[in-house]
Design an enzyme around this catalytic site. Structure first.
Site, mmCIF file in Angstrom:
data_model
loop_
_atom_site.group_PDB
_atom_site.id
_atom_site.type_symbol
_atom_site.label_atom_id
_atom_site.label_comp_id
_atom_site.label_asym_id
_atom_site.label_seq_id
_atom_site.Cartn_x
_atom_site.Cartn_y
_atom_site.Cartn_z
ATOM 1 N N TYR A 89 -1.278 0.144 10.174
ATOM 2 C CA TYR A 89 -1.520 -0.568 8.909
ATOM 3 C C TYR A 89 -0.401 -0.236 7.922
ATOM 4 O O TYR A 89 0.171 -1.137 7.286
ATOM 5 C CB TYR A 89 -2.874 -0.157 8.344
ATOM 6 C CG TYR A 89 -3.143 -0.625 6.934
ATOM 7 C CD1 TYR A 89 -3.576 -1.918 6.671
ATOM 8 C CD2 TYR A 89 -2.972 0.256 5.852
ATOM 9 C CE1 TYR A 89 -3.823 -2.334 5.371
ATOM 10 C CE2 TYR A 89 -3.225 -0.161 4.557
ATOM 11 C CZ TYR A 89 -3.649 -1.455 4.321
ATOM 12 O OH TYR A 89 -3.899 -1.863 3.030
ATOM 13 N N SER A 102 0.849 -1.191 0.000
ATOM 14 C CA SER A 102 0.000 0.000 0.000
ATOM 15 C C SER A 102 0.881 1.237 0.000
ATOM 16 O O SER A 102 1.993 1.222 0.561
ATOM 17 C CB SER A 102 -0.895 0.019 1.245
ATOM 18 O OG SER A 102 -1.547 1.273 1.400
#
Length: 250
Positions: free
Chosen positions: A155, A142
């Site tokens: 995250y 990501s």
């Protein structure tokens, strides 16, 4: 569409919807047989139906469950004869807010699913024959792992480690197995809904290409990195972001 994956067999984790399903669809369209996984059996069965039962197998379970991983790999080999491709797509982000407020149990689970599970899946397929006949692994990272990402900082930290692990494994598993990663920005999926649902136009305005991603934006790049066309590419993280990181955004 080309059949560059004829005779190839893939496992795609977290693929009952969203990016995972889009990647599975692209692989099947180009000739692959695919095993997909997800926690919930019903949407998984629906995804298998959409892919075609002759082309796809579904195995329900938790991505970080080593027994589920072993079962999935064994069923894949039994059904299709081998495993050539692995897409570590499963990821979770159960918390939003400052890292100082993050519950340690939530942090441990996030790390276990986003990082350790990807490592374990790679170990499983490597030992199941990929280490002998070769193959390709793709990790879904990501852009949150490339720069600070307030609200989803942990995250992002797990995705940063997944990116580094991609590079380490690329060295360790060469020359037989290539290991690469993609790092998407916000893609319009159920997983990312909270990041754009209430202000999509505002979020998209920060992207030079003027829109958020859709799953098919990701699947084409994923298929390229998994294919023989990328046979001299390993240890790389391909950013798929509509240009957003050029402006310091996600």
């Amino acid at each position: 569409m080309s059949k560059r994956f004829d005779g190839r067999v893939a496992i795609v984790t977290g693929a009952s919807r969203g990016i995972g399903l889009a990647i599975a669809e692209r692989l099947v369209a180009e000739g692959a047989k695919v095993t997909i996984t997800a926690r919930k059996p019903e949407p998984l069965s629906e995804a298998v139906e959409s892919l075609g039962k002759d082309n796809a197998l579904g195995v329900a379970g938790k991505a970080d469950d080593v027994e589920h991983q072993a079962e999935t790999v064994a069923k894949t080999v039994e059904a299709f004869g081998r495993v050539d491709l692995l897409v570590n797509n499963t990821g979770i982000n159960p918390a939003f807010g400052p890292m100082l407020d993050l519950d340690h149990g939530v942090a441990q689970k996030t790390f276990q699913v986003n990082v350790l599970a990807a490592l374990s899946w790679t170990q499983q397929v490597f030992r199941a024959g990929m280490g002998e006949h070769g193959g390709s692994v793709l990790n879904v990272c990501s852009v949150a792992g490339l720069n600070p990402a307030p609200g989803i900082g942990f995250y992002g930290a797990t995705k940063a480690m997944l990116g580094h692990m991609t590079q380490e494994l690329a060295v360790e598993l060469a020359p037989k197995v290539r290991v690469n990663a993609i790092a998407p920005a916000v893609v319009k999926t159920k997983f990312a809904t909270a990041l754009y649902a209430d202000n999509e136009a505002e979020v998209a305005s920060g992207y030079p290409l003027g829109r958020l991603g859709i799953p098919s934006d990701i699947s084409g790049a994923a298929a390229f990195l998994l294919s023989d066309e990328a046979s001299w590419i390993t240890g790389q993280i391909l950013v798929l972001d509509g240009g957003s990181t050029l402006k310091g955004g996600m």
